[in-house]
Design an enzyme around this catalytic site. Structure first.
Site, PDB file in Angstrom:
ATOM      1  N   ASP A  72     -29.563  -9.907  76.123  1.00  0.00           N
ATOM      2  CA  ASP A  72     -30.432 -10.305  75.014  1.00  0.00           C
ATOM      3  C   ASP A  72     -31.025  -9.018  74.436  1.00  0.00           C
ATOM      4  OD1 ASP A  72     -32.429 -11.207  73.361  1.00  0.00           O
ATOM      5  OD2 ASP A  72     -33.284 -12.610  74.824  1.00  0.00           O
ATOM      6  N   ALA A  96     -27.739 -11.187  65.345  1.00  0.00           N
ATOM      7  CA  ALA A  96     -28.886 -11.730  64.607  1.00  0.00           C
ATOM      8  C   ALA A  96     -28.877 -13.240  64.734  1.00  0.00           C
ATOM      9  CB  ALA A  96     -28.799 -11.346  63.125  1.00  0.00           C
ATOM     10  N   ASP A 143     -27.435  -9.426  51.565  1.00  0.00           N
ATOM     11  CA  ASP A 143     -27.985  -9.345  50.207  1.00  0.00           C
ATOM     12  C   ASP A 143     -29.239 -10.214  50.060  1.00  0.00           C
ATOM     13  OD1 ASP A 143     -26.767 -11.854  50.287  1.00  0.00           O
ATOM     14  OD2 ASP A 143     -25.571 -11.588  48.469  1.00  0.00           O
ATOM     15  N   GLU A 144     -29.485 -11.094  51.049  1.00  0.00           N
ATOM     16  CA  GLU A 144     -30.616 -12.022  50.910  1.00  0.00           C
ATOM     17  C   GLU A 144     -31.966 -11.306  50.963  1.00  0.00           C
ATOM     18  OE1 GLU A 144     -30.219 -15.807  52.852  1.00  0.00           O
ATOM     19  OE2 GLU A 144     -28.058 -15.600  52.993  1.00  0.00           O
ATOM     20  N   ALA A 170     -36.514 -12.578  55.439  1.00  0.00           N
ATOM     21  CA  ALA A 170     -37.680 -11.717  55.695  1.00  0.00           C
ATOM     22  C   ALA A 170     -37.494 -10.933  56.990  1.00  0.00           C
ATOM     23  CB  ALA A 170     -38.955 -12.552  55.746  1.00  0.00           C
ATOM     24  N   LYS A 207     -22.434 -23.380  58.618  1.00  0.00           N
ATOM     25  CA  LYS A 207     -22.464 -22.714  57.311  1.00  0.00           C
ATOM     26  C   LYS A 207     -21.585 -23.498  56.340  1.00  0.00           C
ATOM     27  CE  LYS A 207     -24.934 -19.246  58.955  1.00  0.00           C
ATOM     28  NZ  LYS A 207     -24.447 -18.020  59.549  1.00  0.00           N
TER      29      LYS A 207
END
Ligand code: NAD
Ligand code: TYD
Length: 369
Positions: A72, A96, A143-144, A170, A207
Site C-alpha cells: 500500500d 491511484a 486532464d481533470e 482535486a 468506467k
C-alpha cells in the site's frame, strides 16, 4: 510486507518501479514494455484494490525482468522497504484511486492513496536518491485537474490554471503540486504527464466504455448520465503508454506534457458507436443494443467538456496517437468479446455491490427533462 529480494535486477540497465501496475493503464504499460525492454527490471508495486487484476499480467508474470510486490503506497514503511530492497532508478507512478463516481461516495480513500501515497513515494525518492544522476520520478496525471471547458473552442494546455471539480481531480491536483514542489524545493528530477480519458483492453467495467460494452452484451440498461452531451477526449490506452515511454526517454526534467487523443465525443456518441460496432462484430441489429440506452440522473459536479491540446509533446518529442477512435474502439470491443475469462474474474461481490449502489439510486429520466 515485501517477499524475498530478487537477484534478477543485478546488472540490468534500469530498475523501474511501476506503481499501480495491476490496474488498467499500468497493466497495459507493463504488458507492452516488459517484453520490449528485457534489459530493464520492472518492479510492479500494487495494493491490489478492487480495480486491480493480476490476471491482466498473466502474459508477463514469468518474465525474468518482472517482479511484483503487494504494498500500500499510503504505508510509508512499506514504500521505504521496497526502495531499500530494489534501489529503483526510475519511478512511474500510476497507482491511484481513479473513479470520479467513487470519489463522490467515498472521498477519504482518494486522499490517502492519491495524496499521501504520492507524498510517501516522493519522500522515499528524496531519501534514497540524494543527488544521484539518472534518477527520474514520472507522475501519471489527468486532464481533470484543469476543471472543465465550455461547449465550443478552447483546450487545456500545460499552462491552464488548475480548477478541479471532484474529490478525485482535486486529489490528483494536490499530488501534481506535491510532485512539482519536490523539484523546486529539493531538486528531485520529476516530470508530469496529464492525459485525457483512456479506453482499451483490461479497463475495469465501472468506467463508461467497458461498462457499456458488457451491459449491452448482457442486455442490461446502458445508463447515460444527464442528456449524454458531456464531452470527453478519448485516447487508446497503448497510445498513452507509448507517450509515457517517450517522455521518460526524451522529455525534459521538471516539464509537464499534456497527452490527448484529439478525439472529442459526447457520451451519447460514444455509446452509439459501441452499439454499432457490437452489432457489426456479433452480426446482430444495432437496435438490439440501442434500445437499451437509458438516461439517468446526472453526476453531481459533472464536468461538461475536456479537450487536450497535445501540441507540445508532438512538437518537442514527436509523439502522436496511432489509433483513431474508430480503430481503437473496435480493438477494445473485440478484446472484451474475446476475454470473457478476464471479465468473470473482475465480477467480484464488491463489483456487484458498486453497481447496485451507483445505479439503483439513479431513476429513469426522460431525455428531454
Ligand atoms: P485503475 O483504477 O485501473 O488502477 C489503479 C491501480 O492502482 C490498481 O491496480 C490499484 O490496485 C492500485 N492502487 C490503488 N490504491 C493503491 C495504493 N494505496 N497502493 C498501491 N496501489 C494502489 O486506474 P487507471 O485507470 O489505470 O489509472 C492509472 C493512473 O492514470 C492514475 O493515476 C489515473 O489518475 C491516471 N489517469 C487515468 C486516466 C483514465 O482514463 N483511466 C486518464 C488520465 C490519467
Ligand atoms: P468515466 O468513464 O467515469 O470517466 P471520467 O468521469 O473520468 O471522465 O466517465 C466518462 C463520461 O461518461 C463522464 O462524462 C460520465 C459519463 N458516464 C455515464 O454517462 N454513465 C456511466 O455509467 C458512467 C460510468 C459514466
Amino acid at each position: 510486507m515485501c517477499s524475498e529480494p530478487t537477484r534478477r535486477g543485478r546488472g540490468l540497465a534500469m530498475k523501474i518501479l511501476v506503481t499501480g501496475g495491476a490496474g488498467f493503464i499500468g497493466s497495459n504499460f507493463l504488458n507492452l514494455m516488459a517484453p520490449r525492454h528485457p534489459d530493464h527490471l520492472f518492479i510492479n508495486v500494487d495494493k491490489l484494490t478492487y480495480a486491480a487484476n493480476l490476471f491482466s499480467l498473466k502474459d508477463i508474470e514469468h518474465l525474468p525482468n518482472y517482479v511484483f510486490e503487494k504494498i500500500d503506497i499510503a504505508d510509508p514503511e512499506a514504500v521505504m522497504a521496497v526502495f531499500r530492497r530494489y534501489e529503483p532508478d526510475r519511478v512511474i507512478h500510476f497507482a491511484a484511486e481513479s473513479h470520479v463516481d467513487r470519489s463522490i461516495m467515498e472521498p477519504a480513500r482518494f486522499i490517502w492513496t492519491n495524496v499521501v501515497g504520492t507524498f510517501n513515494l516522493l519522500e522515499a525518492c528524496r531519501m534514497t536518491w540524494g543527488r544521484k544522476e539518472g534518477r527520474l520520478f514520472h507522475h501519471v496525471s489527468t486532464d481533470e485537474v484543469y476543471g472543465f471547458l465550455g461547449e465550443t473552442g478552447g483546450y487545456f494546455t500545460e499552462e491552464t490554471k488548475y480548477d478541479p471539480s471532484s474529490p478525485y481531480s482535486a486529489s490528483k491536483a494536490a499530488s501534481d503540486h506535491l510532485v512539482r514542489s519536490y523539484y523546486k524545493t529539493f531538486g528531485l528530477p520529476i516530470e508530469i504527464t496529464n492525459c485525457s480519458n483512456n479506453y482499451g483492453p483490461r479497463q475495469f467495467p465501472e468506467k463508461l466504455i467497458p461498462l457499456m460494452i458488457l451491459n449491452a452484451l448482457e442486455e442490461r440498461p446502458l445508463p447515460i448520465y444527464g442528456k449524454g452531451q458531456n464531452v470527453r477526449d478519448w485516447l487508446y490506452v497503448e497510445d498513452h503508454c507509448e507517450a509515457i515511454w517517450t517522455v521518460i526517454e526524451k522529455g525534459r526534467v521538471s516539464e509537464t506534457y499534456n497527452i490527448g487523443g484529439n478525439s472529442e465525443k459526447t457520451n451519447l456518441e460514444v455509446v452509439q458507436a459501441i452499439c454499432r460496432i457490437l452489432a457489426e462484430e456479433t452480426g446482430r441489429p444495432a437496435e438490439d443494443f440501442e434500445k437499451l440506452i437509458t438516461f439517468v440522473p446526472d453526476r453531481p459536479g459533472h464536468d461538461f467538456r475536456y479537450a487536450i491540446d497535445a501540441s507540445k509533446i508532438k512538437r518537442e518529442l514527436g509523439w502522436a496517437p496511432k489509433e483513431s477512435f474508430e480503430s481503437g474502439l473496435r480493438k477494445t470491443v473485440r478484446w472484451y468479446l474475446q476475454n470473457r475469462d478476464w471479465v468473470e474474474k473482475v465480477r467480484t461481490d464488491e463489483y456487484r455491490r458498486w453497481l447496485a449502489v451507483n445505479y439503483s439510486e439513479r431513476t429513469r429520466l426522460d431525455a428531454g427533462d
